[in-house]
Design an enzyme around this catalytic site. Structure first.
Site, mmCIF file in Angstrom:
data_model
loop_
_atom_site.group_PDB
_atom_site.id
_atom_site.type_symbol
_atom_site.label_atom_id
_atom_site.label_comp_id
_atom_site.label_asym_id
_atom_site.label_seq_id
_atom_site.Cartn_x
_atom_site.Cartn_y
_atom_site.Cartn_z
ATOM 1 N N ASN A 1 26.722 -8.574 -35.821
ATOM 2 C CA ASN A 1 25.491 -7.897 -35.388
ATOM 3 C C ASN A 1 25.824 -7.115 -34.117
ATOM 4 O O ASN A 1 25.992 -7.698 -33.054
ATOM 5 C CB ASN A 1 24.408 -8.953 -35.130
ATOM 6 C CG ASN A 1 23.154 -8.355 -34.515
ATOM 7 O OD1 ASN A 1 23.001 -7.136 -34.444
ATOM 8 N ND2 ASN A 1 22.252 -9.228 -34.073
ATOM 9 N N TRP A 2 25.906 -5.793 -34.265
ATOM 10 C CA TRP A 2 26.294 -4.972 -33.116
ATOM 11 C C TRP A 2 25.165 -4.842 -32.103
ATOM 12 O O TRP A 2 25.377 -4.335 -31.001
ATOM 13 C CB TRP A 2 26.714 -3.576 -33.577
ATOM 14 C CG TRP A 2 27.933 -3.529 -34.448
ATOM 15 C CD1 TRP A 2 28.659 -4.592 -34.924
ATOM 16 C CD2 TRP A 2 28.575 -2.354 -34.957
ATOM 17 N NE1 TRP A 2 29.708 -4.152 -35.696
ATOM 18 C CE2 TRP A 2 29.686 -2.775 -35.738
ATOM 19 C CE3 TRP A 2 28.330 -0.979 -34.838
ATOM 20 C CZ2 TRP A 2 30.533 -1.867 -36.387
ATOM 21 C CZ3 TRP A 2 29.176 -0.085 -35.488
ATOM 22 C CH2 TRP A 2 30.263 -0.531 -36.246
ATOM 23 N N LYS A 3 23.954 -5.247 -32.495
ATOM 24 C CA LYS A 3 22.779 -5.067 -31.618
ATOM 25 C C LYS A 3 22.704 -3.600 -31.183
ATOM 26 O O LYS A 3 23.131 -2.722 -31.937
ATOM 27 C CB LYS A 3 22.830 -6.047 -30.438
ATOM 28 C CG LYS A 3 23.053 -7.489 -30.930
ATOM 29 C CD LYS A 3 22.785 -8.529 -29.909
ATOM 30 C CE LYS A 3 23.034 -9.911 -30.516
ATOM 31 N NZ LYS A 3 22.653 -10.990 -29.635
ATOM 32 N N HIS B 1 15.531 -11.869 -36.215
ATOM 33 C CA HIS B 1 16.433 -12.190 -35.101
ATOM 34 C C HIS B 1 15.586 -12.540 -33.876
ATOM 35 O O HIS B 1 14.523 -11.956 -33.654
ATOM 36 C CB HIS B 1 17.343 -10.992 -34.797
ATOM 37 C CG HIS B 1 18.441 -11.348 -33.855
ATOM 38 N ND1 HIS B 1 18.225 -11.475 -32.501
ATOM 39 C CD2 HIS B 1 19.742 -11.657 -34.074
ATOM 40 C CE1 HIS B 1 19.369 -11.830 -31.931
ATOM 41 N NE2 HIS B 1 20.295 -11.954 -32.854
ATOM 42 N N GLU C 1 15.748 -11.778 -30.934
ATOM 43 C CA GLU C 1 15.417 -10.653 -30.041
ATOM 44 C C GLU C 1 14.256 -9.837 -30.605
ATOM 45 O O GLU C 1 13.481 -9.242 -29.848
ATOM 46 C CB GLU C 1 16.680 -9.790 -29.811
ATOM 47 C CG GLU C 1 17.663 -10.542 -28.911
ATOM 48 C CD GLU C 1 19.133 -10.245 -29.163
ATOM 49 O OE1 GLU C 1 19.448 -9.226 -29.796
ATOM 50 O OE2 GLU C 1 19.969 -11.057 -28.718
ATOM 51 N N GLU D 1 20.356 -19.623 -35.101
ATOM 52 C CA GLU D 1 20.777 -19.078 -33.817
ATOM 53 C C GLU D 1 19.933 -19.693 -32.710
ATOM 54 O O GLU D 1 18.830 -19.232 -32.438
ATOM 55 C CB GLU D 1 20.596 -17.554 -33.808
ATOM 56 C CG GLU D 1 21.481 -16.833 -34.800
ATOM 57 C CD GLU D 1 21.813 -15.413 -34.345
ATOM 58 O OE1 GLU D 1 22.991 -15.070 -34.368
ATOM 59 O OE2 GLU D 1 20.907 -14.667 -33.949
ATOM 60 N N GLY E 1 24.403 -14.886 -26.463
ATOM 61 C CA GLY E 1 24.847 -14.030 -25.367
ATOM 62 C C GLY E 1 24.994 -14.762 -24.045
ATOM 63 O O GLY E 1 25.121 -14.144 -22.995
ATOM 64 N N SER F 1 27.139 -17.176 -29.306
ATOM 65 C CA SER F 1 28.390 -17.313 -28.565
ATOM 66 C C SER F 1 29.561 -17.803 -29.406
ATOM 67 O O SER F 1 30.408 -18.560 -28.928
ATOM 68 C CB SER F 1 28.181 -18.208 -27.333
ATOM 69 O OG SER F 1 27.229 -17.608 -26.447
ATOM 70 N N GLY G 1 27.562 -11.789 -32.422
ATOM 71 C CA GLY G 1 27.080 -10.691 -31.590
ATOM 72 C C GLY G 1 28.225 -10.077 -30.815
ATOM 73 O O GLY G 1 29.018 -9.294 -31.342
ATOM 74 N N GLY G 2 28.350 -10.448 -29.540
ATOM 75 C CA GLY G 2 29.337 -9.844 -28.643
ATOM 76 C C GLY G 2 30.738 -9.743 -29.222
ATOM 77 O O GLY G 2 31.388 -8.692 -29.115
HETATM 78 P P1 13P Z 1 26.363 -13.582 -29.337
HETATM 79 O O1 13P Z 1 27.467 -13.856 -30.333
HETATM 80 O O2 13P Z 1 26.640 -12.400 -28.464
HETATM 81 O O3 13P Z 1 25.948 -14.802 -28.600
HETATM 82 O O4 13P Z 1 25.087 -13.125 -30.219
HETATM 83 C C1 13P Z 1 24.675 -13.918 -31.255
HETATM 84 C C2 13P Z 1 23.658 -13.169 -32.034
HETATM 85 O O5 13P Z 1 22.532 -13.015 -31.601
HETATM 86 C C3 13P Z 1 24.056 -12.587 -33.311
HETATM 87 O O6 13P Z 1 22.954 -12.148 -34.031
#
Ligand code: 13P
Length: 249
Positions: free
Chosen positions: A9-11, A94, A96, A166, A172, A211, A232-233
């Site tokens: 997920n590149w966000k 998600h 967010e 999640e 993050g 993470s 994510g990251g």
């Molecule tokens: P991180 O891997 O950056 O913690 O993000 C997780 C995430 O929200 C993937 O959708």
């Protein structure tokens, strides 16, 4: 056997140049093993689909409109449109989106349904906040996030869906759930599906997100109810993402 899935997920990160470079590096390594899904921002989906053409990499969206079809909904992108440009997966709910866009369980049940009607496979994201965990409400919160979708759409809709656990406190933050914490919640999630249909519960993939890094991925993915990861990251750096994919073999 449930085949593992690793979704990146590149966000709200990236550019066309970044997409070309990152996808190029992933393709050059031709990772085998898990199903691999890239979820770029919606404006880059077409580009990433083009880059992935002829490979096993698949493309997903990070969100979709609540309403089907087309209409006067400025700014929204429908499931049909995402499918039209080549997305085959979509994240639904998600944390967010739940937090910054006030998306409710009922709204997400409609998005889940809209995705499936258009031929997209939803990845339903669930998880508790730190306050909810500390208040002992993990099962209550996640149970409701899952059952809102089952009530609206039926258990059979999970024949064509993936779940992602999640924990909000792990996203993050660098604070990853321990493999035991993840396994406990994943087993609970599967038990909620099993209450409705044991066969579907046994087949549905449940990914862990929060993470995930090359250093912790293998231990998480070794848990019996952890069927891969939502990254994510670490999905923004080819070497990290590839190492995580390798851990899911
Ligand atoms: P991180 O891997 O950056 O913690 O993000 C997780 C995430 O929200 C993937 O959708």
């Amino acid at each position: 056997m449930r085949r593992k899935v690793v979704a990146g997920n590149w966000k709200m990160h990236g550019s066309r140049a970044m997409a070309r470079e990152l996808v190029g590096q992933i393709l050059a390594a031709s990772p085998g093993g898990p199903e691999i899904i890239l979820c770029p921002p919606s404006v880059y989906i077409s580009e990433v689909v083009r880059l992935c053409e002829g490979s096993a990499l698949m493309v997903g969206a990070q969100d979709l409109a609540e309403r089907d079809g087309s209409g006067a909904f400025t700014g929204d992108v429908s499931a049909d449109m995402l499918h039209d440009v080549g997305a085959r997966w979509v994240l639904v709910g998600h944390s967010e989106r739940r937090e910054y866009h006030a998306e409710t369980n009922d709204m997400l049940a409609r998005k889940f349904d809209s995705a499936q009607k258009s031929g997209l496979t939803p990845i339903l994201c669930v998880g508790e906040t730190l306050a909810e965990r500390e208040a002992g409400r993990v099962e209550e919160v996640i149970g409701e996030q899952i059952h809102a979708v089952i009530r609206a759409n039926g258990i059979a809709t999970f024949e064509n869906a993936v779940l992602a656990y999640e924990p909000v406190w792990a996203i993050g933050t660098g604070k990853v759930a321990t493999p035991a914490q993840a396994q406990e919640v994943h087993a609970f999630i599967r038990s909620q599906l099993a209450r409705e249909d044991a066969n579907i519960a046994g087949l549905t993939r449940v990914l862990y997100g929060g993470s995930v890094k090359p250093a912790n991925a293998a231990e998480l993915f070794a848990q019996p109810d952890v069927d891969g990861g939502l990254i994510g990251g670490a999905s923004l750096a080819a070497s990290d993402f590839l190492a995580i994919c390798a851990a899911a073999r």
